[in-house]
Design a protein around this motif. Sequence first.
Motif, PDB file in Angstrom:
ATOM      1  N   ALA A  10       0.839  -1.204   0.000  1.00  0.00           N
ATOM      2  CA  ALA A  10       0.000   0.000   0.000  1.00  0.00           C
ATOM      3  C   ALA A  10       0.872   1.252   0.000  1.00  0.00           C
ATOM      4  CB  ALA A  10      -0.936  -0.006   1.198  1.00  0.00           C
ATOM      5  N   HIS A  11       2.009   1.176   0.666  1.00  0.00           N
ATOM      6  CA  HIS A  11       2.934   2.310   0.660  1.00  0.00           C
ATOM      7  C   HIS A  11       3.440   2.571  -0.762  1.00  0.00           C
ATOM      8  CE1 HIS A  11       5.769   5.173   2.269  1.00  0.00           C
ATOM      9  NE2 HIS A  11       6.736   4.581   1.601  1.00  0.00           N
ATOM     10  N   ARG A  12       3.799   1.510  -1.476  1.00  0.00           N
ATOM     11  CA  ARG A  12       4.259   1.667  -2.865  1.00  0.00           C
ATOM     12  C   ARG A  12       3.132   2.189  -3.749  1.00  0.00           C
ATOM     13  NH1 ARG A  12       6.494  -3.377  -1.654  1.00  0.00           N
ATOM     14  NH2 ARG A  12       4.907  -4.393  -2.928  1.00  0.00           N
ATOM     15  N   LEU A  13       1.923   1.668  -3.556  1.00  0.00           N
ATOM     16  CA  LEU A  13       0.776   2.114  -4.342  1.00  0.00           C
ATOM     17  C   LEU A  13       0.442   3.576  -4.059  1.00  0.00           C
ATOM     18  CD1 LEU A  13      -1.446   1.413  -6.355  1.00  0.00           C
ATOM     19  CD2 LEU A  13      -2.813   0.571  -4.426  1.00  0.00           C
ATOM     20  N   LEU A  14       0.551   3.984  -2.809  1.00  0.00           N
ATOM     21  CA  LEU A  14       0.299   5.379  -2.444  1.00  0.00           C
ATOM     22  C   LEU A  14       1.297   6.303  -3.137  1.00  0.00           C
ATOM     23  CD1 LEU A  14      -1.120   7.562  -0.764  1.00  0.00           C
ATOM     24  CD2 LEU A  14       0.383   6.937   1.143  1.00  0.00           C
ATOM     25  N   LYS A  15       2.555   5.942  -3.122  1.00  0.00           N
ATOM     26  CA  LYS A  15       3.584   6.747  -3.783  1.00  0.00           C
ATOM     27  C   LYS A  15       3.320   6.825  -5.286  1.00  0.00           C
ATOM     28  CE  LYS A  15       8.571   7.102  -4.200  1.00  0.00           C
ATOM     29  NZ  LYS A  15       9.863   6.529  -3.848  1.00  0.00           N
ATOM     30  N   PHE A  16       2.985   5.693  -5.901  1.00  0.00           N
ATOM     31  CA  PHE A  16       2.673   5.631  -7.332  1.00  0.00           C
ATOM     32  C   PHE A  16       1.461   6.510  -7.662  1.00  0.00           C
ATOM     33  CE2 PHE A  16       0.227   3.652 -10.761  1.00  0.00           C
ATOM     34  CZ  PHE A  16       1.166   3.585 -11.772  1.00  0.00           C
ATOM     35  N   ALA A  17       0.398   6.389  -6.874  1.00  0.00           N
ATOM     36  CA  ALA A  17      -0.834   7.148  -7.123  1.00  0.00           C
ATOM     37  C   ALA A  17      -0.596   8.650  -6.972  1.00  0.00           C
ATOM     38  CB  ALA A  17      -1.940   6.680  -6.186  1.00  0.00           C
ATOM     39  N   ARG A  18       0.160   9.033  -5.960  1.00  0.00           N
ATOM     40  CA  ARG A  18       0.457  10.459  -5.768  1.00  0.00           C
ATOM     41  C   ARG A  18       1.222  11.035  -6.956  1.00  0.00           C
ATOM     42  NH1 ARG A  18       2.866  11.011   0.263  1.00  0.00           N
ATOM     43  NH2 ARG A  18       0.931  10.854   1.415  1.00  0.00           N
ATOM     44  N   GLN A  19       2.232  10.303  -7.417  1.00  0.00           N
ATOM     45  CA  GLN A  19       3.024  10.779  -8.549  1.00  0.00           C
ATOM     46  C   GLN A  19       2.160  10.964  -9.785  1.00  0.00           C
ATOM     47  OE1 GLN A  19       6.014   7.774  -8.858  1.00  0.00           O
ATOM     48  NE2 GLN A  19       7.409   8.802  -7.436  1.00  0.00           N
ATOM     49  N   HIS A  20       1.314   9.980 -10.074  1.00  0.00           N
ATOM     50  CA  HIS A  20       0.482  10.067 -11.275  1.00  0.00           C
ATOM     51  C   HIS A  20      -0.618  11.120 -11.132  1.00  0.00           C
ATOM     52  CE1 HIS A  20       2.733   6.595 -12.444  1.00  0.00           C
ATOM     53  NE2 HIS A  20       2.188   6.673 -13.642  1.00  0.00           N
ATOM     54  N   TYR A  21      -1.175  11.258  -9.940  1.00  0.00           N
ATOM     55  CA  TYR A  21      -2.181  12.288  -9.709  1.00  0.00           C
ATOM     56  C   TYR A  21      -1.566  13.674  -9.913  1.00  0.00           C
ATOM     57  CZ  TYR A  21      -5.460  15.364  -7.325  1.00  0.00           C
ATOM     58  OH  TYR A  21      -6.311  16.393  -7.029  1.00  0.00           O
ATOM     59  N   ASP A  22      -0.402  13.902  -9.312  1.00  0.00           N
ATOM     60  CA  ASP A  22       0.261  15.201  -9.464  1.00  0.00           C
ATOM     61  C   ASP A  22       0.597  15.478 -10.925  1.00  0.00           C
ATOM     62  OD1 ASP A  22       0.117  15.680  -6.753  1.00  0.00           O
ATOM     63  OD2 ASP A  22       2.168  15.020  -6.334  1.00  0.00           O
ATOM     64  N   ARG A  23       1.061  14.464 -11.629  1.00  0.00           N
ATOM     65  CA  ARG A  23       1.399  14.638 -13.044  1.00  0.00           C
ATOM     66  C   ARG A  23       0.138  14.962 -13.865  1.00  0.00           C
ATOM     67  NH1 ARG A  23       4.514   9.925 -15.855  1.00  0.00           N
ATOM     68  NH2 ARG A  23       4.779   9.460 -13.674  1.00  0.00           N
ATOM     69  N   PHE A  24      -0.956  14.254 -13.586  1.00  0.00           N
ATOM     70  CA  PHE A  24      -2.196  14.522 -14.323  1.00  0.00           C
ATOM     71  C   PHE A  24      -2.718  15.928 -14.035  1.00  0.00           C
ATOM     72  CE2 PHE A  24      -6.813  14.749 -14.444  1.00  0.00           C
ATOM     73  CZ  PHE A  24      -7.037  14.465 -15.785  1.00  0.00           C
ATOM     74  N   MET A  25      -2.699  16.326 -12.773  1.00  0.00           N
ATOM     75  CA  MET A  25      -3.213  17.652 -12.433  1.00  0.00           C
ATOM     76  C   MET A  25      -2.345  18.754 -13.038  1.00  0.00           C
ATOM     77  SD  MET A  25      -6.001  17.008 -11.100  1.00  0.00           S
ATOM     78  CE  MET A  25      -6.517  18.647 -10.676  1.00  0.00           C
ATOM     79  N   ALA A  26      -1.040  18.541 -13.108  1.00  0.00           N
ATOM     80  CA  ALA A  26      -0.168  19.516 -13.772  1.00  0.00           C
ATOM     81  C   ALA A  26      -0.503  19.588 -15.254  1.00  0.00           C
ATOM     82  CB  ALA A  26       1.300  19.138 -13.567  1.00  0.00           C
ATOM     83  N   TRP A  27      -0.722  18.448 -15.885  1.00  0.00           N
ATOM     84  CA  TRP A  27      -1.096  18.423 -17.293  1.00  0.00           C
ATOM     85  C   TRP A  27      -2.446  19.115 -17.495  1.00  0.00           C
ATOM     86  CZ3 TRP A  27      -5.470  16.138 -19.426  1.00  0.00           C
ATOM     87  CH2 TRP A  27      -5.520  16.130 -20.824  1.00  0.00           C
ATOM     88  N   PHE A  28      -3.418  18.791 -16.654  1.00  0.00           N
ATOM     89  CA  PHE A  28      -4.760  19.351 -16.795  1.00  0.00           C
ATOM     90  C   PHE A  28      -4.738  20.870 -16.619  1.00  0.00           C
ATOM     91  CE2 PHE A  28      -9.171  20.199 -15.427  1.00  0.00           C
ATOM     92  CZ  PHE A  28      -9.841  19.604 -16.484  1.00  0.00           C
ATOM     93  N   SER A  29      -3.929  21.361 -15.706  1.00  0.00           N
ATOM     94  CA  SER A  29      -3.876  22.814 -15.484  1.00  0.00           C
ATOM     95  C   SER A  29      -3.269  23.550 -16.664  1.00  0.00           C
ATOM     96  CB  SER A  29      -3.097  23.131 -14.203  1.00  0.00           C
ATOM     97  OG  SER A  29      -1.737  22.823 -14.364  1.00  0.00           O
ATOM     98  N   ARG A  30      -2.479  22.872 -17.493  1.00  0.00           N
ATOM     99  CA  ARG A  30      -1.889  23.507 -18.676  1.00  0.00           C
ATOM    100  C   ARG A  30      -2.811  23.461 -19.892  1.00  0.00           C
ATOM    101  NH1 ARG A  30       2.409  20.134 -17.044  1.00  0.00           N
ATOM    102  NH2 ARG A  30       2.001  18.784 -18.818  1.00  0.00           N
ATOM    103  N   GLN A  31      -3.940  22.779 -19.800  1.00  0.00           N
ATOM    104  CA  GLN A  31      -4.818  22.610 -20.947  1.00  0.00           C
ATOM    105  C   GLN A  31      -5.653  23.857 -21.212  1.00  0.00           C
ATOM    106  OE1 GLN A  31      -4.374  19.832 -22.883  1.00  0.00           O
ATOM    107  NE2 GLN A  31      -2.743  19.716 -21.364  1.00  0.00           N
ATOM    108  N   SER A  32      -6.214  23.888 -22.400  1.00  0.00           N
ATOM    109  CA  SER A  32      -7.043  25.028 -22.806  1.00  0.00           C
ATOM    110  C   SER A  32      -8.356  25.027 -22.037  1.00  0.00           C
ATOM    111  CB  SER A  32      -7.333  24.956 -24.308  1.00  0.00           C
ATOM    112  OG  SER A  32      -8.209  23.867 -24.571  1.00  0.00           O
TER     113      SER A  32
END
Length: 134
Positions: free
Chosen positions: A69-91
């Motif tokens: 669960a610790h590994r999954l939490l780290k993985f999920a946080r990284q991907h969530y942050d990456r997606f939100m950064a991508w989404f904030s740059r969108q039109s």
Amino acid sequence: MLDRVADRRRKFRARIGANPTLDLAYRITVGVVGLIVLAVGILAIPYPGPGWLIVFAGLGILASEFEWAHRLLKFARQHYDRFMAWFSRQSIVVKAAGALLTTVIVLLTLWLLGTFSLVGGWFGLDWGWLERPF
């Protein structure tokens, strides 16, 4: 202050770990509570509000006892942050599409739960399309 809290938690966990039966019961309890919180969070993701926060809380509960669960939490946080950064740059069009999708999901859920017919009944509206399909 956080060090004191972490130290107290470690001591508490060490006392529980000294008794194998109590340790197993504790791990099962943490697992069940964590999975319930995680499931509620996953169900809440498409709706406005703290869906992802609840998911991360459930994973955090599970990560307190389980390495996977610790590994999954780290993985999920990284991907969530990456997606939100991508989404904030969108039109604005992409952002509006995301808001529209969220609105459709909420309205569909309210319709399937019969909320529209319930509220319509309060105002004397007996329109067929307000009724849920089943």
